[in-house]
Design a protein around this motif. Structure first.
Motif, PDB file in Angstrom:
ATOM      1  N   ASN A  29       0.826  -1.216   0.000  1.00  0.00           N
ATOM      2  CA  ASN A  29       0.000   0.000   0.000  1.00  0.00           C
ATOM      3  C   ASN A  29       0.859   1.264   0.000  1.00  0.00           C
ATOM      4  O   ASN A  29       0.555   2.238  -0.691  1.00  0.00           O
ATOM      5  N   LEU A  30       1.925   1.251   0.791  1.00  0.00           N
ATOM      6  CA  LEU A  30       2.795   2.434   0.857  1.00  0.00           C
ATOM      7  C   LEU A  30       3.516   2.643  -0.475  1.00  0.00           C
ATOM      8  O   LEU A  30       3.610   3.767  -0.977  1.00  0.00           O
ATOM      9  N   ALA A  32       2.521   1.874  -3.330  1.00  0.00           N
ATOM     10  CA  ALA A  32       1.575   2.339  -4.353  1.00  0.00           C
ATOM     11  C   ALA A  32       1.446   3.859  -4.356  1.00  0.00           C
ATOM     12  O   ALA A  32       1.057   4.447  -5.368  1.00  0.00           O
ATOM     13  N   THR A  33       1.810   4.516  -3.248  1.00  0.00           N
ATOM     14  CA  THR A  33       1.725   5.982  -3.236  1.00  0.00           C
ATOM     15  C   THR A  33       2.829   6.599  -4.102  1.00  0.00           C
ATOM     16  O   THR A  33       2.765   7.775  -4.433  1.00  0.00           O
ATOM     17  N   CYS A  34       3.845   5.822  -4.473  1.00  0.00           N
ATOM     18  CA  CYS A  34       4.932   6.321  -5.326  1.00  0.00           C
ATOM     19  C   CYS A  34       4.652   6.063  -6.810  1.00  0.00           C
ATOM     20  O   CYS A  34       5.361   6.587  -7.676  1.00  0.00           O
ATOM     21  N   ILE A  77      12.157  17.405  -6.306  1.00  0.00           N
ATOM     22  CA  ILE A  77      10.964  17.154  -5.487  1.00  0.00           C
ATOM     23  C   ILE A  77      11.150  16.056  -4.434  1.00  0.00           C
ATOM     24  O   ILE A  77      10.463  16.059  -3.413  1.00  0.00           O
ATOM     25  N   GLN A  80      11.365  16.684  -0.688  1.00  0.00           N
ATOM     26  CA  GLN A  80      10.110  17.071  -0.031  1.00  0.00           C
ATOM     27  C   GLN A  80       9.200  15.873   0.197  1.00  0.00           C
ATOM     28  O   GLN A  80       8.465  15.817   1.185  1.00  0.00           O
ATOM     29  N   ILE A  81       9.251  14.901  -0.722  1.00  0.00           N
ATOM     30  CA  ILE A  81       8.408  13.704  -0.593  1.00  0.00           C
ATOM     31  C   ILE A  81       8.982  12.766   0.478  1.00  0.00           C
ATOM     32  O   ILE A  81       8.245  12.281   1.348  1.00  0.00           O
ATOM     33  N   LYS A  83      10.653  13.232   3.073  1.00  0.00           N
ATOM     34  CA  LYS A  83      10.445  13.692   4.457  1.00  0.00           C
ATOM     35  C   LYS A  83       9.040  13.407   4.983  1.00  0.00           C
ATOM     36  O   LYS A  83       8.779  13.531   6.184  1.00  0.00           O
ATOM     37  N   GLY A  84       8.124  13.048   4.099  1.00  0.00           N
ATOM     38  CA  GLY A  84       6.753  12.766   4.520  1.00  0.00           C
ATOM     39  C   GLY A  84       6.553  11.364   5.057  1.00  0.00           C
ATOM     40  O   GLY A  84       5.491  11.025   5.564  1.00  0.00           O
ATOM     41  N   TYR A  85       7.578  10.517   4.935  1.00  0.00           N
ATOM     42  CA  TYR A  85       7.473   9.121   5.345  1.00  0.00           C
ATOM     43  C   TYR A  85       8.473   8.847   6.471  1.00  0.00           C
ATOM     44  O   TYR A  85       9.573   9.398   6.473  1.00  0.00           O
ATOM     45  N   THR A  86       8.086   7.975   7.405  1.00  0.00           N
ATOM     46  CA  THR A  86       9.017   7.587   8.466  1.00  0.00           C
ATOM     47  C   THR A  86      10.083   6.656   7.872  1.00  0.00           C
ATOM     48  O   THR A  86       9.873   6.050   6.810  1.00  0.00           O
ATOM     49  N   GLN A  89       8.661   3.311   7.269  1.00  0.00           N
ATOM     50  CA  GLN A  89       7.834   3.225   6.053  1.00  0.00           C
ATOM     51  C   GLN A  89       8.718   3.133   4.809  1.00  0.00           C
ATOM     52  O   GLN A  89       8.454   2.340   3.905  1.00  0.00           O
TER      53      GLN A  89
END
Lengths: 101, 425
Positions: A29-30, A32-34, A77, A80-81, A83-86, A89
């Motif tokens: 699932n994680l 898939a966000t990429c 970019i 910035q992306i 940094k949104g994930y631990t 993750q």
């Protein structure tokens, strides 16, 4: 015995870790966000100018993501992306892409 | 009666067999049932593909879409500016049918019976579902601009805020406009579809004028008090690239129009244009309200962020621009694609009798062109927060481009090609 050590490990991971361990599809699932930019399961459209991530060894992807986070790797970019994930993750995501063909 | 025919299920099942070996993934394959997806845009097409892919063909998917092909809103401003064609933003549904075994039906849903779990179709007949995914996009509240509330007026004063015939028609109006004319673009109060989109459109029309009709002007009539997205980057582009061509007017809500005189009527003022492009206020696609779903502010659908299931309507999931957004979450194609993946994962869990994942994540990126070659972006990552039961933007993550640049102009096209493939190929 095995069961007890697993429980102990979960307790150590804490609540967030337990939630991660409890969800067998979390890596999928994680990752898939990429896919919007890097392609379904990391198979980017060839010639579209964004790197594929499928089949890339996990430590290689993790190092790049760490360098994006720290600013060591220049990016338009990804700093910035990332940094949104631990880190946990990103570990799951990199592992998922490494296992894709 | 046109309930799903068993023959069609079997056909679809055969495609699934080869698929599972190609795209198999650990942990899937348990779920079964029939999911109906309404709307084949960024949200619906993604859901149709991902439910088939992640269930390894175990779940049957019917996609109901009124148009024969997918036409992208993102990139359509380049068609309006004249540097891309409709062909460049059109993708077929063949990949969903042939590669993923989605049953694609060209029709329109006219009613949903959530209690019986059936939908009715415009061409007649009905269909039953185990889970329903509505990705209906937006519909315009033409009544807010009274003189626009009829078909003749709408053919003259365009929105072009759904890509398709209106995109072509607006391009034609701009081509036919005399040099020295004025193009005015009216932006409704937020929230509206694609926050940076109107400012991108203004740039690309100004770029077209600069190169082809240098005496012409672009005027933005913004109902909002300020630029809603990428403000610094847009205002810099306007002063660097379009000085004397593009004018920005905040707090300029269009209340009505004088169709014959292509004039916008503001609260205390009027504005006459040669080409008047009014984006009316909008709300969740009409089928949402018609189905009796709970709307917030009578406009947007209230969803549970762990599943995208509608609050108070079990079995119905809503995606994309139609929902009441989480804090700072934009209405964008990229975000609709992410909603679809969240919903697909949750639906497969629910069809297997399991709870949805408790820790979903979604992220957004919107690229905007400021001329035919240079682009800028805004991006954000949103993680589920158990305390507020919604998606919260991650602090310290996300942001905008350092400056407009040609490299991101190329990456933006790369984004488009990859997301179209992620939905449809």
């Amino acid at each position: 015995m095995k069961r007890i050590s697993l429980l102990a490990a979960l307790a150590l991971l804490g609540a967030q870790g337990a939630a991660l361990a409890a969800d067998p599809n979390l890596a999928r699932n994680l990752a898939a966000t990429c896919a919007n930019c890097h392609g379904t399961n990391g198979n980017a459209v060839k010639g579209a100018g964004i790197d594929a991530l499928a089949g890339v060894p996990k430590d290689k992807t993790l190092q790049k993501l760490a360098d994006f986070k720290s600013g060591d790797k220049p990016a338009s970019i990804m700093h910035q992306i990332a940094k949104g994930y631990t880190d946990e993750q990103l570990d799951l995501i990199a592992g998922y892409f490494a296992a894709q063909k | 009666m046109m309930l799903m025919k068993r023959r069609d299920f079997l056909k679809v099942g055969a495609a699934a067999g080869t698929m599972a070996s190609l795209y198999g993934c650990a942990g899937g394959g348990k779920a079964s049932g029939h999911v109906v997806v309404v709307g084949g845009g960024y949200g619906g097409a993604t859901a149709a593909k991902y439910i088939r892919m992640w269930s390894e063909g175990g779940v049957q998917v019917t996609l109901i879409e009124r148009n024969p092909t997918f036409i992208s809103c993102p990139i359509s401003n380049l068609v309006i500016g004249g540097s891309k064609t409709m062909e460049d933003i059109t993708v077929s549904y063949e990949g969903l049918k042939n590669k993923w075994g989605v049953r694609v039906v060209q029709d329109e849903v006219v009613a949903v019976d959530a209690a019986k779990r059936t939908i009715s179709l415009a061409k007649g007949g009905s269909m039953s579902y185990d889970r329903l995914v509505l990705s209906p996009g937006i519909d315009f509240m033409f009544g807010e601009i009274p003189a626009l509330d009829n078909a003749d007026a709408q053919a003259k004063i365009l929105h072009a805020w759904k890509a398709g015939p209106q995109t072509v028609a607006l391009r034609k109006q701009l081509e036919e406009m005399k040099d020295g004319g004025v193009y005015a673009l009216s932006i409704p109060k937020a929230p509206y579809r694609c926050p940076p989109g109107p400012y991108e459109r203004a740039c690309l029309v100004a770029d077209y004028f600069k190169k082809n009709k240098p005496k012409s002007k672009v005027v933005i009539l913004d109902a909002n008090e300020d630029v809603m997205s990428k403000k610094g980057l847009f205002t810099k582009a306007w002063s660097d690239l379009y000085k004397g061509i593009l004018e920005y007017r905040p707090n300029s809500e269009v209340k009505d129009v004088d169709v014959a005189n292509t004039t916008a009527i503001l609260e205390f003022d009027k504005f006459k244009a040669d080409v008047l492009n009014v984006i009316p206020p909008h709300r969740a696609g009409n089928i949402a309200a018609k189905s009796g779903l709970k709307l917030i502010n009578n406009r947007w659908v209230d969803v549970d962020w762990l599943s995208m299931e509608v609050v108070g309507t079990p079995g119905v999931h809503v995606l994309g621009d139609a929902i009441f957004p989480a804090p700072t979450m934009p209405k964008s194609g990229h975000m609709a694609n992410q909603h679809a993946k969240l919903a697909s994962a949750a639906i497969l869990n629910m069809l297997s009798g399991e709870a949805p994942s408790p820790t979903p994540v979604v992220m957004n990126t919107c690229y905007s062109y400021v001329d035919t070659k240079q682009a800028i972006h805004v991006t954000s990552v949103h993680q589920y927060d158990t305390a507020t039961k919604t998606m919260q933007p991650v602090k310290g993550a996300g942001g905008v481009s350092a400056a407009r640049n040609e490299m991101e102009g190329k990456i933006a096209m790369g984004w488009a090609k990859n997301i179209w493939a992620d939905m449809l190929a």
